[in-house]
Design a protein around this motif. Structure first.
Motif, mmCIF file in Angstrom:
data_model
loop_
_atom_site.group_PDB
_atom_site.id
_atom_site.type_symbol
_atom_site.label_atom_id
_atom_site.label_comp_id
_atom_site.label_asym_id
_atom_site.label_seq_id
_atom_site.Cartn_x
_atom_site.Cartn_y
_atom_site.Cartn_z
ATOM 1 N N GLU A 1 16.984 9.112 12.713
ATOM 2 C CA GLU A 1 15.808 9.878 12.354
ATOM 3 C C GLU A 1 14.554 9.081 12.657
ATOM 4 O O GLU A 1 14.631 7.890 12.988
ATOM 5 N N THR A 2 13.418 9.743 12.555
ATOM 6 C CA THR A 2 12.151 9.047 12.740
ATOM 7 C C THR A 2 12.034 7.935 11.702
ATOM 8 O O THR A 2 12.175 8.181 10.504
ATOM 9 N N PRO A 3 11.790 6.705 12.131
ATOM 10 C CA PRO A 3 11.714 5.612 11.156
ATOM 11 C C PRO A 3 10.455 5.696 10.298
ATOM 12 O O PRO A 3 9.452 6.298 10.687
ATOM 13 N N LYS A 4 10.516 5.084 9.134
ATOM 14 C CA LYS A 4 9.339 4.967 8.291
ATOM 15 C C LYS A 4 8.307 4.090 8.998
ATOM 16 O O LYS A 4 8.649 3.038 9.545
ATOM 17 N N ALA A 5 7.052 4.525 8.965
ATOM 18 C CA ALA A 5 6.020 3.864 9.772
ATOM 19 C C ALA A 5 5.868 2.390 9.423
ATOM 20 O O ALA A 5 5.867 1.523 10.318
ATOM 21 N N ALA A 6 5.723 2.059 8.151
ATOM 22 C CA ALA A 6 5.485 0.667 7.772
ATOM 23 C C ALA A 6 6.671 -0.221 8.152
ATOM 24 O O ALA A 6 6.494 -1.323 8.681
ATOM 25 N N ALA A 7 7.874 0.266 7.885
ATOM 26 C CA ALA A 7 9.062 -0.518 8.219
ATOM 27 C C ALA A 7 9.173 -0.730 9.726
ATOM 28 O O ALA A 7 9.568 -1.808 10.191
ATOM 29 N N PHE A 8 8.813 0.298 10.501
ATOM 30 C CA PHE A 8 8.930 0.157 11.947
ATOM 31 C C PHE A 8 7.844 -0.771 12.498
ATOM 32 O O PHE A 8 8.093 -1.513 13.464
ATOM 33 N N ILE A 9 6.662 -0.753 11.907
ATOM 34 C CA ILE A 9 5.624 -1.694 12.323
ATOM 35 C C ILE A 9 6.072 -3.127 12.052
ATOM 36 O O ILE A 9 5.811 -4.040 12.859
ATOM 37 N N VAL A 10 6.771 -3.345 10.943
ATOM 38 C CA VAL A 10 7.344 -4.665 10.672
ATOM 39 C C VAL A 10 8.310 -5.063 11.788
ATOM 40 O O VAL A 10 8.320 -6.206 12.250
#
Length: 286
Positions: free
Chosen positions: A16-25
């Motif tokens: 699924e589309t990843p969570k934005a903050a986690a993916f920025i990490v």
């Protein structure tokens, strides 16, 4: 899901589309940290868009990471750049040690006592679990700071009981399922890559990011228990070998995109740095 501008192989890389903050990490950990820790906001927005994360969600997530002390912003002309804070870089370095470098198998456990109440979260974040009131058990790598009074412990007898203790204390079944899911998904991707040949630079970077995001979600939570505490046919070594092979396979093309498109304050990010080379050497050492 990853946008259809990329080959269909990328659409299967994440559930699924990843969570934005986690993916920025993930982006900062995989691409930016070993290249100075600074990235232009426009690049961040573009990369997140590949995975269906909107510009507004990206900007909101960046603001939250700034508030959390993970990122610090800087404007140069009309462009905004975000750099990792010193605290964040220390955390990323610790995570990189798990993701990209061989860890010696644990030979025992650590027992933590007299842990301050406000440090419970710290211990849980390092894979420790409470086994009775005021008593925590876990594993640790050299250099990790642990709260409380900590003792090294090694089982002298009762090996079957050690495995039973571990399976009751840690959600090993959950980790097994996640490792197996990673293996099944990325084994199919590896087979497709072998059949179809290479990927375009942007595709290689996108797929590598997706894989790192999926793998870090389980490997950074895995308590990395001693072998005698693990169930038979533990899938972590297979997942590790698959991650290493694919990462090494995709990196040359991914670095072409990095150096040709991603910007820090003083210009394009380097394709290779001493830190990025060290990561590749670490992966090759397994």
């Amino acid at each position: 899901m990853i946008q259809t501008a990329f080959p269909a192989i990328l659409a299967s890389a994440l559930d699924e589309t990843p969570k934005a903050a986690a993916f920025i990490v993930t982006i900062y950990g995989d691409i930016v940290d070993p290249r100075g820790g600074v990235l232009w906001m426009g690049n961040l927005i573009e990369i997140c868009s590949w995975f269906g994360i909107s510009e507004s969600l990206t900007r909101t997530a960046v603001s939250r990471l700034v508030s959390a002390g993970q990122l610090a912003g800087e404007r140069v002309g009309r462009r905004s750049f975000y750099r990792l804070t010193d605290r964040a870089r220390a955390e990323y370095l610790q995570a990189a040690g798990i993701l990209f470098h061989r860890r010696e198998p644990q030979s025992g456990f650590f027992i933590a006592l007299n842990v301050p109440a406000d440090q419970d979260r710290t211990l849980r974040g390092q894979g420790f679990v409470p086994v009775s009131t005021g008593v925590w058990i876990g594993t640790a790598q050299p250099g990790e700071e642990l709260p409380g009074v900590v003792f090294a412990a090694k089982a002298l007898s009762g090996t079957p009981a050690v495995a039973a203790l571990a399976s009751g204390a840690w959600p090993l079944d959950d980790y097994r399922v996640k490792y197996q899911s990673f293996i099944e998904r990325y084994s199919r991707i590896e087979s497709t890559l072998l059949e179809d040949g290479g990927l375009r630079p942007a595709d290689a970077l996108a797929l590598r990011l997706a894989m790192v995001h999926a793998y870090r979600a389980v490997v950074l939570k895995d308590p990395h228990l001693p072998p005698n505490a693990l169930p038979p046919d533990w899938p972590a070594p297979l997942a590790r070998a698959l991650f290493n092979r694919l990462y090494l396979r995709m990196t040359a093309a991914a670095e072409v995109y990095i150096t040709g498109n991603l910007l820090a304050v003083d210009g394009p990010l380097s394709a290779e740095t001493a830190a990025s080379k060290k990561r590749l050497q670490g992966l090759r050492s397994f």
